[in-house]
Design a protein around this motif. Structure first.
Motif, short mmCIF file in Angstrom:
data_model
loop_
_atom_site.label_atom_id
_atom_site.label_comp_id
_atom_site.label_asym_id
_atom_site.label_seq_id
_atom_site.Cartn_x
_atom_site.Cartn_y
_atom_site.Cartn_z
N GLU A 1 5.07 -11.32 3.60
CA GLU A 1 6.42 -11.20 2.69
C GLU A 1 6.45 -10.19 1.60
OE1 GLU A 1 9.46 -14.27 0.52
OE2 GLU A 1 7.81 -15.03 1.97
N SER A 2 5.42 -10.54 0.79
CA SER A 2 5.43 -9.44 -0.34
C SER A 2 5.18 -8.15 -0.10
CB SER A 2 4.63 -10.08 -1.41
OG SER A 2 3.14 -10.05 -0.94
N PHE A 3 4.18 -7.96 0.96
CA PHE A 3 3.72 -6.56 1.07
C PHE A 3 4.90 -5.83 1.96
CE2 PHE A 3 -0.21 -7.29 -0.58
CZ PHE A 3 -1.01 -6.00 -0.87
N ASP A 4 5.61 -6.57 2.94
CA ASP A 4 6.97 -6.06 3.62
C ASP A 4 7.97 -5.66 2.81
OD1 ASP A 4 5.44 -6.06 6.20
OD2 ASP A 4 6.47 -8.01 6.86
N ARG A 5 8.02 -6.25 1.80
CA ARG A 5 9.31 -6.15 0.87
C ARG A 5 8.88 -5.00 0.14
NH1 ARG A 5 8.76 -10.53 -2.06
NH2 ARG A 5 10.13 -11.77 -0.59
N VAL A 6 7.55 -4.85 -0.50
CA VAL A 6 7.33 -3.74 -1.38
C VAL A 6 7.00 -2.59 -0.33
CG1 VAL A 6 5.53 -2.88 -3.02
CG2 VAL A 6 6.30 -5.20 -2.95
N ASN A 7 6.82 -2.47 0.57
CA ASN A 7 6.39 -1.45 1.49
C ASN A 7 7.60 -0.49 2.04
OD1 ASN A 7 4.69 0.34 3.19
ND2 ASN A 7 5.14 -0.75 4.85
N GLU A 8 8.76 -1.22 1.90
CA GLU A 8 9.79 -0.48 2.12
C GLU A 8 10.16 0.93 1.25
OE1 GLU A 8 13.39 -3.03 1.37
OE2 GLU A 8 12.55 -4.50 3.15
N ALA A 9 9.49 0.76 0.19
CA ALA A 9 9.55 2.07 -0.57
C ALA A 9 8.16 2.86 -0.39
CB ALA A 9 9.31 1.42 -2.26
N TYR A 10 7.37 2.54 0.33
CA TYR A 10 6.14 3.40 0.82
C TYR A 10 6.09 3.77 2.32
CZ TYR A 10 4.32 1.98 -3.98
OH TYR A 10 4.16 1.75 -5.09
N GLY A 11 6.49 3.29 2.89
CA GLY A 11 6.58 3.48 4.51
C GLY A 11 5.29 3.59 5.29
N PHE A 12 4.58 2.74 4.74
CA PHE A 12 3.08 2.61 5.53
C PHE A 12 3.34 1.91 6.87
CE2 PHE A 12 1.33 3.36 1.15
CZ PHE A 12 0.51 4.40 1.43
N ASP A 13 2.39 1.99 7.99
CA ASP A 13 2.27 1.10 9.00
C ASP A 13 1.33 0.14 8.71
OD1 ASP A 13 2.29 0.19 11.51
OD2 ASP A 13 1.24 1.74 12.41
N ILE A 14 1.69 -1.03 8.47
CA ILE A 14 0.67 -2.14 8.23
C ILE A 14 0.41 -3.26 9.35
CG2 ILE A 14 0.31 -4.01 6.88
CD1 ILE A 14 2.07 -2.80 4.59
N SER A 15 -0.70 -2.97 9.89
CA SER A 15 -1.07 -3.99 10.81
C SER A 15 -1.87 -5.33 10.13
CB SER A 15 -2.12 -3.44 11.79
OG SER A 15 -1.50 -2.04 12.54
N TYR A 16 -1.20 -6.41 10.39
CA TYR A 16 -1.55 -7.74 9.78
C TYR A 16 -2.55 -8.43 10.79
CZ TYR A 16 1.90 -6.88 6.35
OH TYR A 16 2.67 -6.48 5.07
N TYR A 17 -3.60 -8.84 10.16
CA TYR A 17 -4.63 -9.58 10.90
C TYR A 17 -5.12 -10.88 10.27
CZ TYR A 17 -5.12 -5.22 13.37
OH TYR A 17 -4.87 -4.06 14.09
N LYS A 18 -4.99 -11.83 11.14
CA LYS A 18 -5.16 -13.44 10.09
C LYS A 18 -6.55 -13.26 9.90
CE LYS A 18 -4.31 -18.37 10.41
NZ LYS A 18 -3.75 -19.37 11.25
N GLY A 19 -7.68 -12.99 10.76
CA GLY A 19 -9.02 -13.07 10.52
C GLY A 19 -9.50 -12.29 9.23
N HIS A 20 -10.72 -12.47 8.98
CA HIS A 20 -11.12 -11.71 7.94
C HIS A 20 -11.98 -10.55 8.31
CE1 HIS A 20 -9.89 -14.91 5.22
NE2 HIS A 20 -10.73 -15.72 5.90
#
Length: 336
Positions: A16-35
């Motif tokens: 939630e927090s990174f998607d909101r902030v990333n609107e200004a950066y435009g990175f392609d973020i792949s989220y993985y639940k595992g460590h």
């Protein structure tokens, strides 16, 4: 094409927090639940950066695996970096950045919340009234006004805490190997030796970094020098306290109460839901058995403002790396 970030240990609040902030950066973020581990590093193949937290593993084997996947940057979304083998990162040519500060107010306020909850037995009263028990026996606290708080380490978080406690009308004494007398005068506190701080303090709160010099700062010898019945608060690092010594201090009633947002072996438990499993860490289980101990899961930083700051700084670090700019928050091989 947007730079891909392989984001490990993703929780719903991270997304939630990174998607909101990333609107200004435009990175392609792949989220993985595992460590992140040496085995899961393959998920980062071709990524411009991996984003990790304090409970991810970035040891030498993992860093070699990241190198094989072509990853040039490790972006920590936290201040601590003891989970990263910096020497291995230097050898493999992988840069490391971090978030040195996110919200000192959040941690200072959490320390106060632990103090108030322990003092006025809020946690016990909550469970009692839920069961229809409105008796007051065993819930007596004390006026914090006029009592003495001992603050070990007087950095940004501690300074905010000192102002809050002075607002309660507490006397504040502090210990720091590099005392700031100008701040002490402005805040109305006084620097003293550790011995005097232990002897005088009704509440002791830890805010120093974890180093070889401060590891197990609170051991059986230190506890033996404290005022009997002292309240101990730790929102810093788990390794500042010898947990076995703390348990003995609680059993002998040398320690009147303890509020811990950190634990030296927290990696296998904190940030995860273990409610359907038996806690097989006997030391942690013993701590949780005391009714005058509150353990929170390293949540002192966990406010909306802090999460937004973490996302902004992390993505800014990655953008600076991409642009070839100076990395203001880089962690070098000498640990700075």
């Amino acid at each position: 094409m947007a730079t891909r970030i392989a984001f490990y240990g993703a929780q719903p609040y991270d997304r939630e927090s990174f998607d909101r902030v990333n609107e200004a950066y435009g990175f392609d973020i792949s989220y993985y639940k595992g460590h992140l581990t040496a085995e899961s590093a393959v998920l980062a193949k071709g990524a411009g950066a991996v984003c990790i937290f304090v409970n991810d593993t970035a040891d030498a084997a993992t860093i070699r695996a990241l190198k094989e996947q072509g990853v040039p940057l490790i972006a920590l979304r936290c201040a601590g970096f003891n989970n990263v083998d910096l020497e291995a990162a230097r050898r493999e040519g992988i840069r490391v950045v971090r978030v040195p500060a996110y919200s000192p107010h959040a941690v200072a306020e959490h320390a106060v919340a632990l103090m108030l909850s322990l003092n006025r037995k809020i946690h016990r009263a909550y469970w009692r009234t839920r069961d229809g028990n409105f008796a007051l026996h065993g819930l007596m606290g004390f006026d914090m006004y006029g009592k003495t708080a001992g603050i070990i380490g007087t950095g940004k978080i501690a300074r905010i805490l000192i102002h809050i406690l002075r607002g309660f009308g507490m006397e504040v004494v502090g210990y720091d190997p590099f005392p700031d007398e100008a701040f002490a005068s402005e805040a109305g506190m006084r620097y003293v030796s550790l011995d005097e701080l232990y002897r005088r303090s009704d509440i002791i709160s830890l805010h120093c970094p974890l180093t070889e010099q401060t590891r197990y700062l609170i051991d059986d010898r230190a506890i033996g020098r404290m005022k009997p019945g002292v309240m101990l608060i730790n929102t810093g690092r788990g390794g500042l306290i010898d947990t076995q010594a703390l348990i003995e201090g609680l059993k002998q009633k040398r320690i009147g109460a303890a509020g811990l947002d950190v634990y030296e072996e927290e990696g296998d438990y904190f940030y995860e839901d273990k409610s359907d499993k038996i806690i097989d860490d006997d030391v942690l289980a013993r701590l949780l058995s005391f009714n005058n101990v509150i353990v929170t899961s390293h949540q002192g930083f966990f406010t909306e403002e802090a999460l937004a700051n973490i996302a902004h700084t992390t993505l800014s670090n990655i953008r600076d790396f991409e642009a070839g700019a100076r990395l203001a928050n880089e962690v070098t091989g000498d640990g700075r």
